[in-house]
Design a protein around this motif. Sequence first.
Motif, PDB file in Angstrom:
ATOM      1  N   GLY A   1       1.526  -3.578   3.349  1.00 44.00           N
ATOM      2  CA  GLY A   1       0.872  -2.553   2.774  1.00 44.00           C
ATOM      3  C   GLY A   1      -0.508  -2.022   3.169  1.00 44.00           C
ATOM      4  O   GLY A   1      -1.049  -3.117   3.518  1.00 44.00           O
ATOM      5  N   VAL A   2      -0.849  -0.885   3.211  1.00 44.30           N
ATOM      6  CA  VAL A   2      -2.366  -0.648   3.548  1.00 44.30           C
ATOM      7  C   VAL A   2      -3.182  -1.019   2.572  1.00 44.30           C
ATOM      8  O   VAL A   2      -4.269  -1.220   2.723  1.00 44.30           O
TER       9      VAL A   2
ATOM     10  N   PRO B   1      -2.942  -3.322   0.079  1.00 46.46           N
ATOM     11  CA  PRO B   1      -3.137  -4.862   0.217  1.00 46.46           C
ATOM     12  C   PRO B   1      -4.128  -4.979   1.695  1.00 46.46           C
ATOM     13  O   PRO B   1      -4.749  -5.905   1.408  1.00 46.46           O
TER      14      PRO B   1
ATOM     15  N   TYR C   1      -8.813   8.955  -2.042  1.00 47.92           N
ATOM     16  CA  TYR C   1      -7.590   7.874  -2.612  1.00 47.92           C
ATOM     17  C   TYR C   1      -8.250   6.810  -3.521  1.00 47.92           C
ATOM     18  O   TYR C   1      -9.152   5.994  -2.901  1.00 47.92           O
TER      19      TYR C   1
ATOM     20  N   CYS D   1     -11.260   7.792   5.286  1.00 41.21           N
ATOM     21  CA  CYS D   1      -9.699   8.234   5.046  1.00 41.21           C
ATOM     22  C   CYS D   1      -9.671   9.275   6.001  1.00 41.21           C
ATOM     23  O   CYS D   1     -10.371  10.481   5.967  1.00 41.21           O
TER      24      CYS D   1
ATOM     25  N   ASN E   1      -7.150  12.029   2.268  1.00 36.58           N
ATOM     26  CA  ASN E   1      -6.451  12.190   1.018  1.00 36.58           C
ATOM     27  C   ASN E   1      -7.603  12.070   0.168  1.00 36.58           C
ATOM     28  O   ASN E   1      -8.116  11.162  -0.057  1.00 36.58           O
TER      29      ASN E   1
ATOM     30  N   ASP F   1      -8.582   4.324   7.370  1.00 36.48           N
ATOM     31  CA  ASP F   1      -7.334   4.387   6.793  1.00 36.48           C
ATOM     32  C   ASP F   1      -6.701   5.632   7.582  1.00 36.48           C
ATOM     33  O   ASP F   1      -6.903   6.901   7.085  1.00 36.48           O
TER      34      ASP F   1
ATOM     35  N   ILE G   1      -3.174   6.232   7.545  1.00 36.15           N
ATOM     36  CA  ILE G   1      -1.805   6.291   7.196  1.00 36.15           C
ATOM     37  C   ILE G   1      -1.186   7.688   7.294  1.00 36.15           C
ATOM     38  O   ILE G   1      -0.029   8.030   7.473  1.00 36.15           O
ATOM     39  N   HIS G   2      -2.097   8.920   7.163  1.00 40.06           N
ATOM     40  CA  HIS G   2      -1.744  10.252   7.193  1.00 40.06           C
ATOM     41  C   HIS G   2      -1.771  10.723   8.638  1.00 40.06           C
ATOM     42  O   HIS G   2      -1.715  12.064   8.825  1.00 40.06           O
TER      43      HIS G   2
ATOM     44  N   PRO H   1       3.393  -1.220   7.429  1.00 35.48           N
ATOM     45  CA  PRO H   1       2.246  -0.761   7.903  1.00 35.48           C
ATOM     46  C   PRO H   1       1.974  -1.824   8.770  1.00 35.48           C
ATOM     47  O   PRO H   1       1.974  -2.908   8.997  1.00 35.48           O
TER      48      PRO H   1
HETATM   49  C1  LIG Z   1      -4.938   7.046   2.211  1.00 36.35           C
HETATM   50  C2  LIG Z   1      -3.819   6.238   1.758  1.00 36.35           C
HETATM   51  N1  LIG Z   1      -3.949   4.833   1.968  1.00 36.35           N
HETATM   52  C3  LIG Z   1      -2.843   3.945   1.583  1.00 36.35           C
HETATM   53  C4  LIG Z   1      -1.709   4.373   0.688  1.00 36.35           C
HETATM   54  C5  LIG Z   1      -0.719   3.699   0.301  1.00 36.35           C
HETATM   55  O1  LIG Z   1      -0.423   2.672   1.266  1.00 36.35           O
HETATM   56  P1  LIG Z   1       0.612   1.262   1.148  1.00 36.35           P
HETATM   57  O2  LIG Z   1       1.648   1.891   0.271  1.00 36.35           O
HETATM   58  O3  LIG Z   1       1.003   1.179   2.525  1.00 36.35           O
HETATM   59  O4  LIG Z   1      -0.257   0.329   0.336  1.00 36.35           O
HETATM   60  C6  LIG Z   1      -1.672   5.969   0.493  1.00 36.35           C
HETATM   61  C7  LIG Z   1      -0.536   6.618  -0.323  1.00 36.35           C
HETATM   62  O5  LIG Z   1      -0.478   7.360  -0.781  1.00 36.35           O
HETATM   63  C8  LIG Z   1      -2.564   6.823   0.952  1.00 36.35           C
HETATM   64  O6  LIG Z   1      -2.607   7.877   0.534  1.00 36.35           O
END
Ligand SMILES: Cc1ncc(COP(=O)(O)O)c(C=O)c1O
Length: 388
Positions: free
Chosen positions: A94-95, A97, A120, A167, A171, A199, A201-202, A244
């Motif tokens: 996970g991001v 974690p 976030y 970010c 987000n 981060d 992820i988006h 991830p």
């Molecule tokens: C900026 C951001 N980072 C991480 C996550 C969640 O990542 P993970 O589910 O891999 O922990 C989210 C989910 O909404 C997010 O918006």
Amino acid sequence: MRDLDRVINRKGTNSVKWDALNIFFGKDDLIPLWVADMDFPAPDEVTEALIERAKHPVYGYSILDDRYYHSIINWFSKKHKWNIEKDWIVYTPGVVPAINWLIQSLTEAGDKIIIQEPVYHPFKESIKLNDRIPVINELRLQDDNYLMDFESLEACIDDKVKLLILCNPHNPVGRVWTKEELENLGRICLKHNILVISDEIHGDLTYKGHNHIPYSSISEEFANNSVVCTAPTKTFNLAGLQCPNIIIPNETLRDKFNDIINKQHIQTATPFGIVGVQAAYENGENWLQEVMEYIEGNLEYMINFFKENIPEIKVIKPQGTYLAWLDFTALNIPRKELNHILIDKAKVALNDGYMFGKSGENFQRINIACPRLILEEGLKRMEKQFRM
Ligand SMILES: Cc1ncc(COP(=O)(O)O)c(C=O)c1O
């Protein structure tokens, strides 16, 4: 063309977004426009690959092979013109974690870490849970656009600040940071010896005219001073596969991170995570393009809907992510009352902007990655309550 208008019943699938409404909102009959996953089916190529893997009935411990790493390397090279080396890639489940383990491995208890709210919410939670101190550099809202405030950023730096969590894209406000903005941020961080966790992820979810720039791709100096969190999970709607990949070009930082990862005995992805990553990165590009066009259509629809029906609710137009930031300030309704109207009367589940920081007061976050019909229903329910 895929039928993205098709409504798929997700109830009863252990979906947080659909099955946990009662736990989080005290009600089941809400239109869920909150948790950041999509209501669209993942790419067929992913589903087929998972079925194929499931047909082999042994689901034992798995290793990451060259195909896994190359699928990631090729995706970032083609999509973002960023050349990643295999050694830089560290799998995590996970991001969030990963961000916690990065905080533990790159800073000490009592160190300060900068975040830019509204942002976030697990960023601040992770900092606090690890006994570090969050320093908030608020984003600046100017002409319906959020900007980083570099002056206040420099002003809040002292010797205890060791890390900044960026970010990118952001987000909940939907900014896709430009190269110039990232360069300005990076120059300040380098000057003050502040490491950057970006981060991203988006990062694959951008609208026309906006280009995501991986922070570490900007220069060798930036790469050496940063860690980039990536995942196909938001991009291809695979959050449940927990797959991830954290990109750490600097060997010293990577060794520190791996040390913590090894202490948790995290070794590898699940068989389904591995197959999901490969299939998505190898064959998901067309799906992503169609889905982003559909979501951009939802965005235009929503902007027009509010303009025509409830102009007091303003959409801060996102440049990326499938989340949008709604400004309720003009309605002048206290926070508690606003949430009560949304949840108990309109029966829609949004994210209260306040959870992303104090500056999120009077805002709500809406997730628009769903069939148009669901979005329409949510907006019509809001119209009934808020139309003057
Ligand atoms: C900026 C951001 N980072 C991480 C996550 C969640 O990542 P993970 O589910 O891999 O922990 C989210 C989910 O909404 C997010 O918006």
